[in-house]
Each structure stands twice: as structure tokens, then as C-alpha cells.
Scaffold this active site. Sequence first.
Site, mmCIF file in Angstrom:
data_model
loop_
_atom_site.group_PDB
_atom_site.id
_atom_site.type_symbol
_atom_site.label_atom_id
_atom_site.label_comp_id
_atom_site.label_asym_id
_atom_site.label_seq_id
_atom_site.Cartn_x
_atom_site.Cartn_y
_atom_site.Cartn_z
ATOM 1 N N PHE A 1 7.267 16.895 -19.796
ATOM 2 C CA PHE A 1 9.175 16.588 -20.685
ATOM 3 C C PHE A 1 9.284 16.290 -19.562
ATOM 4 C CE2 PHE A 1 7.539 21.000 -22.914
ATOM 5 C CZ PHE A 1 7.704 20.522 -23.491
ATOM 6 N N PRO B 1 3.615 25.410 -16.784
ATOM 7 C CA PRO B 1 4.575 24.283 -16.297
ATOM 8 C C PRO B 1 4.292 22.683 -17.348
ATOM 9 C CG PRO B 1 2.248 24.705 -14.549
ATOM 10 C CD PRO B 1 2.857 25.435 -16.042
ATOM 11 N N CYS B 2 5.714 22.060 -17.432
ATOM 12 C CA CYS B 2 6.062 21.212 -18.528
ATOM 13 C C CYS B 2 6.135 19.819 -17.781
ATOM 14 C CB CYS B 2 7.069 21.745 -19.340
ATOM 15 S SG CYS B 2 6.961 23.296 -19.782
ATOM 16 N N GLN B 3 5.111 19.706 -17.407
ATOM 17 C CA GLN B 3 5.115 17.669 -16.062
ATOM 18 C C GLN B 3 6.066 16.817 -17.211
ATOM 19 O OE1 GLN B 3 2.211 19.951 -15.797
ATOM 20 N NE2 GLN B 3 1.876 19.974 -13.908
#
Length: 358
Positions: free
Chosen positions: A121, A117-119
Site C-alpha cells: 500500500f 503489514p501492508c507494504q
Amino acid sequence: MAGAATATSRYSRIREDLDMSIFNSNWREVDTDKVSMNGTPLFGDIFSGAGGLSVGFRSAGFRKAFSAEINKHASETLRHNFPESYHFEGDVADLSETKIKSVLEGRKLDVLVGGPPCQGFSVAGKRQIDDPRNELFLEFCRLVEICQPEFFVMENVPGILTMQKGAVTNAILQKFEDIGYPETSVRILEAAEYGVPQLRTRAIFVGNRLNVKNPYPKPTHSRDNYISINDAMDDLKNLPRDPATNHEWTNHSAAYEARISKVPAGGSLYETFRDAFKRQYSGVPSMAAKENHGGTHIHYEKNRVLSARELARLQTFPDDFFFKGGMKKAYWQIGNAVPCLLAEKIGLAIRAGLTSSN
């Protein structure tokens, strides 16, 4: 049909621009029907979820060395369905180099896959790749550095490619170059083009340290011959509930079923929560599978939501793949997975890359 057509073309412009960009030209398409199946390459799967990528790579002839997942129920699912490989349950930051090397026992890891997951970004404003909120992406990079696989595959939502007008994508590619993978590319793949009975797009980053073009699977289907939702699960529609096969769905009262009966194809039961309880079209691939805490898609014919097993069919999990944790946890695991058949095609393409580099 109109709703389905809109869904499948949602990212068509950015997909075309991405594929035409001279800065993202280090890829080639592979006819996965012609890939040699000699040998048994080794892979690891981190941020595994329920194991959609693992199922796909196993079907492509890979052997799994290890997986890592923090969620308790998804970990139970992984241990149940992949008893032959090591599974790390917990924060991936605690998966040490020492542990990985002890699991590998001197074997070379050919591929590392995962969907961190790339929260960080998604937050508006200027953000750096080393923002603490991107810790999980950075953990993926750390493990790539440790394992030094010939290839890595990182999947994510396609929306990541439009964040900050492409600056996020460039930062990701730069980070991979910094850790020794200058040959990295990203493409948007539509699952329905690979035989998945579902319209679901994913951003697929592939990198290698072999100085070769990154292999991506050549589409096997087009809108003229997509696999429909009916093809995938029509045989299940009249079967009774069966917890032993995950064929369970949310209980509906008679009044609730009456409300569902009025929802047209493409419509939602709710005005303010329109991304859930959507009636599926018949004769075309389903809309993107969602878990939505039990508020999954409405059956194209029945006045009920899809069962967990029906949702798993849309994600192309085999019927003998059992999801642990009960119905609601199964919904969550399935809705968040990478379609297994898409993963298999990616795995076959990677096999071609491994073969061509030898």
C-alpha cells in the site's frame, strides 16, 4: 509540553473527517466500565508480534485459541507467556484451514485479531488490493474467511488511511465486504485516551457479520488527565540492570553519556536520525514507543536510553510478561507491539458487541 501536544494532534483532522463521514458511520462507542463479563469468548491472534493484542484481549476476559507469528524470538515470547494456547511459528500462508479446524476442535471463534503489514500500500502509484505486495493483508482476509468469526479487529498505522487519497481504505473495506463482512468500519484511536502513558495512534478496522454497529471503546482520558511517563516508570529509574526482568538498556560510554546529557527534552542526539534517541518530556505521556535497533528514547531524567522494561511499561505490558531473545530483540518486540491497555479496551468493546447480538 509543546512537542507532546503536536504529537497528539498529528492525525486530529483526518480522525475527525473519518468519524464524520457518512461512509464510515457504522460504529458506536461503548463505555467499557459497564461491559458484562459473563462468558469466555474465544479469539485468535495472527501477525501476533510479541502479543500486545493477546494480552489485552486476555485481560478483557477472552480465551485465546491460537496465535501465529513468523519471527523466532517473538514466537518464543508468545509460547512463554501463553502456554495454554496453540502457537504457529512460520509463514501465515502455511497456516492451513485443516490445522485451524483441528485447533478449534469444533468451537466457534468469536474474534480474530491481527496487524498484517501492508507494504504494497505504501508504494507510489496506482496499486490494486490484490497486488502481490499486499499478500499479508490478503492472508488476514483468507483466515477471516476460514474462521468466520463474529467480529474481526485489524490494526495498522494511521498513515494507511491517507494513502492514495483514501483509495486504499476504500479498497480494504471493499475486500472485507467481498468476504462476507459488509459491516466494517475504521477509526483512529489515540492510546493516551485509554490510559496508556504514551502518545500513539492506531488505525483500527472492525468488522462483523451480525448486522450490528461496530463497537469501539469510549475514551477514558483526555489531555487534562493523561497518564504521564513518570507515572508509568519512575519507580524503575534507579534500579540496577536486571536481565531477569528485561530491565536492560544499551551500554553507553562516559563520553556518550556526556553527549546525551546535553540533549534537551524533545530534542534528539542526532541531526540526521531525529526519530531516535529523543529525550522524553517529563510530566506528560511519552512519544510513540520505537524500537530503532537499540536507539530507543532517552530517559526524561537519566542520561541513558530507556530500558526494555521501561519501554514495556509505556506499552502497558505487565511486569511479569517476559520477552525472550535478549535485550535487542526485546526492544524490537516491544516497540512494534500494540499497547496492551488499548487492546484491552478494544476487547471490552467487542464483548459488548457480542453480548448485544445475542
